[in-house]
Scaffold this motif. Sequence first.
Motif, PDB file in Angstrom:
ATOM      1  N   TYR A  45       0.834  -1.201   0.000  1.00  0.00           N
ATOM      2  CA  TYR A  45       0.000   0.000   0.000  1.00  0.00           C
ATOM      3  C   TYR A  45       0.869   1.251   0.000  1.00  0.00           C
ATOM      4  N   THR A  46       0.367   2.281  -0.643  1.00  0.00           N
ATOM      5  CA  THR A  46       1.042   3.556  -0.517  1.00  0.00           C
ATOM      6  C   THR A  46       0.785   4.098   0.886  1.00  0.00           C
ATOM      7  N   ASP A  47       1.709   4.924   1.366  1.00  0.00           N
ATOM      8  CA  ASP A  47       1.652   5.352   2.764  1.00  0.00           C
ATOM      9  C   ASP A  47       0.331   6.030   3.136  1.00  0.00           C
ATOM     10  N   SER A  48      -0.225   6.774   2.217  1.00  0.00           N
ATOM     11  CA  SER A  48      -1.414   7.565   2.544  1.00  0.00           C
ATOM     12  C   SER A  48      -2.652   6.711   2.825  1.00  0.00           C
ATOM     13  N   VAL A  49      -2.639   5.438   2.435  1.00  0.00           N
ATOM     14  CA  VAL A  49      -3.822   4.591   2.656  1.00  0.00           C
ATOM     15  C   VAL A  49      -3.542   3.413   3.594  1.00  0.00           C
ATOM     16  N   LYS A  50      -2.304   3.255   4.034  1.00  0.00           N
ATOM     17  CA  LYS A  50      -1.970   2.147   4.927  1.00  0.00           C
ATOM     18  C   LYS A  50      -2.816   2.183   6.184  1.00  0.00           C
ATOM     19  N   GLY A  51      -3.330   1.019   6.558  1.00  0.00           N
ATOM     20  CA  GLY A  51      -4.148   0.917   7.750  1.00  0.00           C
ATOM     21  C   GLY A  51      -5.604   1.277   7.542  1.00  0.00           C
ATOM     22  N   ARG A  52      -5.920   1.817   6.364  1.00  0.00           N
ATOM     23  CA  ARG A  52      -7.306   2.204   6.075  1.00  0.00           C
ATOM     24  C   ARG A  52      -7.895   1.419   4.903  1.00  0.00           C
ATOM     25  N   PHE A  53      -7.075   1.089   3.929  1.00  0.00           N
ATOM     26  CA  PHE A  53      -7.537   0.369   2.739  1.00  0.00           C
ATOM     27  C   PHE A  53      -7.034  -1.069   2.783  1.00  0.00           C
ATOM     28  N   THR A  54      -7.832  -1.978   2.235  1.00  0.00           N
ATOM     29  CA  THR A  54      -7.448  -3.380   2.124  1.00  0.00           C
ATOM     30  C   THR A  54      -7.783  -3.879   0.726  1.00  0.00           C
ATOM     31  N   ILE A  55      -6.776  -4.388   0.034  1.00  0.00           N
ATOM     32  CA  ILE A  55      -6.983  -4.961  -1.289  1.00  0.00           C
ATOM     33  C   ILE A  55      -7.084  -6.477  -1.145  1.00  0.00           C
ATOM     34  N   SER A  56      -7.967  -7.076  -1.925  1.00  0.00           N
ATOM     35  CA  SER A  56      -8.121  -8.531  -1.911  1.00  0.00           C
ATOM     36  C   SER A  56      -8.565  -8.971  -3.299  1.00  0.00           C
ATOM     37  N   ARG A  57      -8.575 -10.284  -3.516  1.00  0.00           N
ATOM     38  CA  ARG A  57      -8.959 -10.789  -4.822  1.00  0.00           C
ATOM     39  C   ARG A  57      -9.672 -12.117  -4.680  1.00  0.00           C
ATOM     40  N   ASN A  58     -10.534 -12.404  -5.648  1.00  0.00           N
ATOM     41  CA  ASN A  58     -11.201 -13.694  -5.751  1.00  0.00           C
ATOM     42  C   ASN A  58     -10.957 -14.169  -7.178  1.00  0.00           C
ATOM     43  N   ASN A  59      -9.978 -15.037  -7.353  1.00  0.00           N
ATOM     44  CA  ASN A  59      -9.598 -15.456  -8.706  1.00  0.00           C
ATOM     45  C   ASN A  59     -10.704 -16.251  -9.387  1.00  0.00           C
ATOM     46  N   ALA A  60     -11.506 -16.961  -8.617  1.00  0.00           N
ATOM     47  CA  ALA A  60     -12.608 -17.719  -9.207  1.00  0.00           C
ATOM     48  C   ALA A  60     -13.629 -16.801  -9.869  1.00  0.00           C
ATOM     49  N   LYS A  61     -13.712 -15.573  -9.358  1.00  0.00           N
ATOM     50  CA  LYS A  61     -14.654 -14.591  -9.908  1.00  0.00           C
ATOM     51  C   LYS A  61     -13.952 -13.533 -10.755  1.00  0.00           C
ATOM     52  N   ASN A  62     -12.653 -13.696 -10.985  1.00  0.00           N
ATOM     53  CA  ASN A  62     -11.888 -12.706 -11.748  1.00  0.00           C
ATOM     54  C   ASN A  62     -12.107 -11.296 -11.205  1.00  0.00           C
ATOM     55  N   THR A  63     -12.095 -11.165  -9.899  1.00  0.00           N
ATOM     56  CA  THR A  63     -12.448  -9.906  -9.260  1.00  0.00           C
ATOM     57  C   THR A  63     -11.397  -9.496  -8.240  1.00  0.00           C
ATOM     58  N   VAL A  64     -11.098  -8.216  -8.233  1.00  0.00           N
ATOM     59  CA  VAL A  64     -10.246  -7.631  -7.203  1.00  0.00           C
ATOM     60  C   VAL A  64     -11.061  -6.572  -6.481  1.00  0.00           C
ATOM     61  N   TYR A  65     -10.856  -6.488  -5.172  1.00  0.00           N
ATOM     62  CA  TYR A  65     -11.642  -5.596  -4.328  1.00  0.00           C
ATOM     63  C   TYR A  65     -10.735  -4.573  -3.643  1.00  0.00           C
ATOM     64  N   LEU A  66     -11.340  -3.462  -3.256  1.00  0.00           N
ATOM     65  CA  LEU A  66     -10.653  -2.485  -2.421  1.00  0.00           C
ATOM     66  C   LEU A  66     -11.628  -2.036  -1.338  1.00  0.00           C
ATOM     67  N   GLN A  67     -11.379  -2.498  -0.119  1.00  0.00           N
ATOM     68  CA  GLN A  67     -12.164  -2.062   1.025  1.00  0.00           C
ATOM     69  C   GLN A  67     -11.533  -0.794   1.563  1.00  0.00           C
ATOM     70  N   MET A  68     -12.313   0.262   1.610  1.00  0.00           N
ATOM     71  CA  MET A  68     -11.801   1.568   2.035  1.00  0.00           C
ATOM     72  C   MET A  68     -12.543   2.007   3.291  1.00  0.00           C
ATOM     73  N   ASN A  69     -11.809   2.155   4.370  1.00  0.00           N
ATOM     74  CA  ASN A  69     -12.374   2.589   5.647  1.00  0.00           C
ATOM     75  C   ASN A  69     -11.771   3.932   6.058  1.00  0.00           C
ATOM     76  N   SER A  70     -12.412   4.574   7.009  1.00  0.00           N
ATOM     77  CA  SER A  70     -11.919   5.864   7.527  1.00  0.00           C
ATOM     78  C   SER A  70     -11.591   6.824   6.398  1.00  0.00           C
ATOM     79  N   LEU A  71     -12.507   6.935   5.477  1.00  0.00           N
ATOM     80  CA  LEU A  71     -12.261   7.747   4.280  1.00  0.00           C
ATOM     81  C   LEU A  71     -12.104   9.223   4.630  1.00  0.00           C
TER      82      LEU A  71
END
Length: 116
Positions: free
Chosen positions: A59-85
């Motif tokens: 993660y870039t420093d400005s989003v560390k601890g607030r954003f979480t990236i994840s992926r589901n290869n079975a669904k060909n999908t990548v996610y970005l959970q963004m908290n404390s926006l």
Amino acid sequence: QVQLVESGGGLVQPGGSLRLSCVASGSIFSIYTMGWYRQAPGKQRELVATITSGDNTIYTDSVKGRFTISRNNAKNTVYLQMNSLKPEDTAVYYCNRNSPAMAWTWGQGTQVTVSS
């Protein structure tokens, strides 16, 4: 050519959360390191989060601890959970391969606006 479709953006108050999704066409999605980028008005596109095929994340420093990236290869999908926006997170968000030099055709992105 891989097609990317981002979704999940919207208007949220400071401190709120959003979950972005990016669906990629094609059957070899799982082997690529993927990234979430954002571009604010008048600024260059920046890479904010990366996930490898083995689920290692950066993660870039400005989003560390607030954003979480994840992926589901079975669904060909990548996610970005963004908290404390924060208002400075306001931008159009895109997903693509983590190296702009090897990027696929960019999708339309999804607008995230953080404002009270």
